[in-house]
Design a protein around this motif. Structure first.
Motif, PDB file in Angstrom:
ATOM      1  N   GLY A 126       0.807  -1.207   0.000  1.00  0.00           N
ATOM      2  CA  GLY A 126       0.000   0.000   0.000  1.00  0.00           C
ATOM      3  C   GLY A 126       0.848   1.269   0.000  1.00  0.00           C
ATOM      4  N   LEU A 161      -4.389   1.012   2.890  1.00  0.00           N
ATOM      5  CA  LEU A 161      -4.304  -0.427   2.707  1.00  0.00           C
ATOM      6  C   LEU A 161      -4.751  -0.808   1.300  1.00  0.00           C
ATOM      7  CD1 LEU A 161      -4.345   0.006   5.837  1.00  0.00           C
ATOM      8  CD2 LEU A 161      -5.436  -2.250   5.997  1.00  0.00           C
ATOM      9  N   ASN A 162      -4.053  -1.764   0.734  1.00  0.00           N
ATOM     10  CA  ASN A 162      -4.383  -2.289  -0.583  1.00  0.00           C
ATOM     11  C   ASN A 162      -5.104  -3.625  -0.390  1.00  0.00           C
ATOM     12  OD1 ASN A 162      -4.510  -3.015  -3.253  1.00  0.00           O
ATOM     13  ND2 ASN A 162      -2.310  -3.384  -3.480  1.00  0.00           N
TER      14      ASN A 162
END
Length: 281
Positions: free
Chosen positions: A130, A156-157
């Motif tokens: 991220g 966040l990814n």
């Protein structure tokens, strides 16, 4: 008759010889050719210098004159401790071509960093790399120690959302982050612990319905960076950060319902690694 003629011839020859000798004695002596200018090999004329005068300085020149190339100076010259008069000027230090190292920092301190985050271990399942941005602000209390506050934002990814669900999540850390500064010429090493709190917000959207959830707790970790000075007060480099986040409370709020929170049966702590480029002022 013949006898008289012989005596006349003898007397005439004698008179001619005597006349020639007298003329030769009265003639001036022959002139000597003048020496060429700068010809040090010519000897001075007879009778020079006059009696009572010392010989001319340096004349005749010594054998082997002029001295060969690389001839050493006379012994004892220059005198020991001799320096060129007037240099360096009085009141000025001797020239130093090496640039001075950057001085120790003082006063206000700011570090801005930008890079990536990576959630480690089982807590990183379903998460990719991220985006991270943050800053460290504070001040120097000594040239080698600063006391600072740190703000870090991790996006966040999320990679394993349910089909048709759009998930967004972001984490914010607030920490006390003192740093030790070690200058080494144009290089500066910084490192120090961090201790603070964190908060996570997650939003799941599907078909116009949005569910909210959150978590919070305390965090601790370590910062370390290496910077190269581009001026007396500015340096560019990289900052590495390892943070452990412990859960303190988890809350959820489904669409149309009130929020509910719990501090029981919480997830385990998770570790986050941050790798960023940074500028220090």
């Amino acid at each position: 008759m013949m006898k008289r003629w012989r005596w006349s011839l003898a007397v005439g020859s004698l008179v001619s010889i005597v006349s020639f000798t007298a003329v030769a004695q009265d003639a001036p002596p022959p002139q000597q050719p003048a020496p060429a200018p700068g010809d040090a090999t010519q000897a001075p004329p007879p009778g020079y210098p006059p009696a009572g005068y010392p010989p001319a300085d340096g004349y005749p020149p010594p054998q082997g004159y002029p001295p060969p190339q690389g001839y050493p100076p006379a012994q004892g010259y220059p005198p020991a401790g001799y320096a060129q008069p007037g240099y360096p000027p009085q009141g000025y230090p001797a020239p130093n071509m090496a640039p001075p190292p950057p001085p120790g920092r003082s006063g206000f301190l700011a570090i801005i960093y930008l890079g990536a985050n990576s959630y480690m271990g089982s807590t990183g399942n379903g998460l990719g790399t991220g985006f991270r941005i943050g800053t460290i602000l504070g001040g120097m209390i000594t040239p080698q120690l600063s006391l600072n506050g740190e703000l870090t934002i991790d996006v966040l990814n999320v990679k394993d959302s349910a089909p048709g669900v759009d998930t967004t999540a972001a984490n914010v850390d607030f920490a006390f982050s003192p740093l030790v500064h070690i200058p080494a010429g144009a290089i500066e090493l910084v490192f120090g612990p961090k201790l603070g709190a964190w908060g996570l917000a997650i939003s799941d959207s599907s078909g116009g319905v949005t569910d909210q959830s959150s978590a919070s707790g305390f965090a601790f970790g370590l910062n370390a960076g290496l910077f190269g000075h581009v001026s007396q007060s500015t340096a560019v480099g990289g900052l590495l950060s390892l943070t452990v986040r412990k859960f303190g409370e988890v809350c959820s709020q489904p669409s149309g319902f009130a929020e509910s929170c719990s501090s029981d049966n919480l997830p385990s702590a998770y570790k986050v690694l941050g790798i960023t480029g940074a500028v220090i002022f």
